[in-house]
Motif scaffolding. Structure first.
Motif: not given
Length: 212
Positions: A149-153
């Protein structure tokens, strides 16, 4: 060149006619164009977290040897959270990071000696566009599988893929201009190979090479 590629960024458009003119003028760009056109055939991120195959182990060892860290141990990261943690602790002043930066600076210098500024810019834009599009799509698919879910990842993973593809293109350009450049065994050629094998090479810290 950017260290991050935001998956929300608009893919830069390339005018085929402009690139065609440059290709006719500068044959060195042919290899870069062929490389870029093959990015949608790469298995970006398709085997994240899996036990390493012999091909993965061999390529990882070759990458580490070319980077100057032959004694580093391969550490397979089993989950996206582990990969994110390893990426977040990446030391941008680490010896491994500095070694890659020196290699990239050398390639930029060699490429700039034989290509005009416009030709080099077009080549890099083409690679960035094609790699960004392919890696972004692959991460969207694998992100759903892994429930990332993390856009950063996602951004970090896609950014690493795009930067590696760009560096591999510079290897081709430098190698076509200078026979002393060992294209097949260059550190960035081997790093791109790891992405081709469906893995994400996250970082080399100390004596550990983190691979997702």
């Amino acid at each position: 060149m950017q260290d991050h590629y935001d998956v929300g960024d608009e893919i830069p458009e390339i005018d085929p006619e402009i690139f065609g003119e440059l290709e006719r003028e500068i044959p060195l760009l042919f290899g870069v164009r062929k490389l870029a056109e093959g990015f949608d055939q790469i298995s970006w991120f398709a085997h994240l977290g899996e036990p390493p195959t012999e091909d993965v182990r061999r390529t990882a060892a070759q990458y580490l040897d070319a980077l100057g860290f032959p004694d580093a141990d391969l550490a397979i990261l089993p989950t996206p959270d582990d990969a994110a943690a390893a990426a977040e602790t990446l030391d941008w002043a680490s010896p491994a990071w500095e070694a890659e930066e020196l290699a990239r600076a050398d390639l930029n210098f060699r490429a700039a000696e034989v290509l005009s500024e416009d030709a080099l810019e077009i080549a890099i834009r083409l690679v960035t566009a094609k790699a960004g599009e392919a890696a972004k799509q692959a991460m969207a698919e694998e992100g759903a599988v892994w429930d990332i879910e993390s856009e950063a990842v996602k951004n970090i993973a896609v950014g690493a893929a795009v930067q590696t593809a760009t560096n591999a293109a510079l290897v081709l350009l430098a190698g076509a201009a200078d026979p002393e450049v060992d294209v097949a065994n260059h550190v960035f050629t081997k790093k791109l190979k790891l992405f081709e094998l469906g893995r994400w090479p996250v970082s080399v810290l100390g004596q550990s090479f983190s691979l997702f």
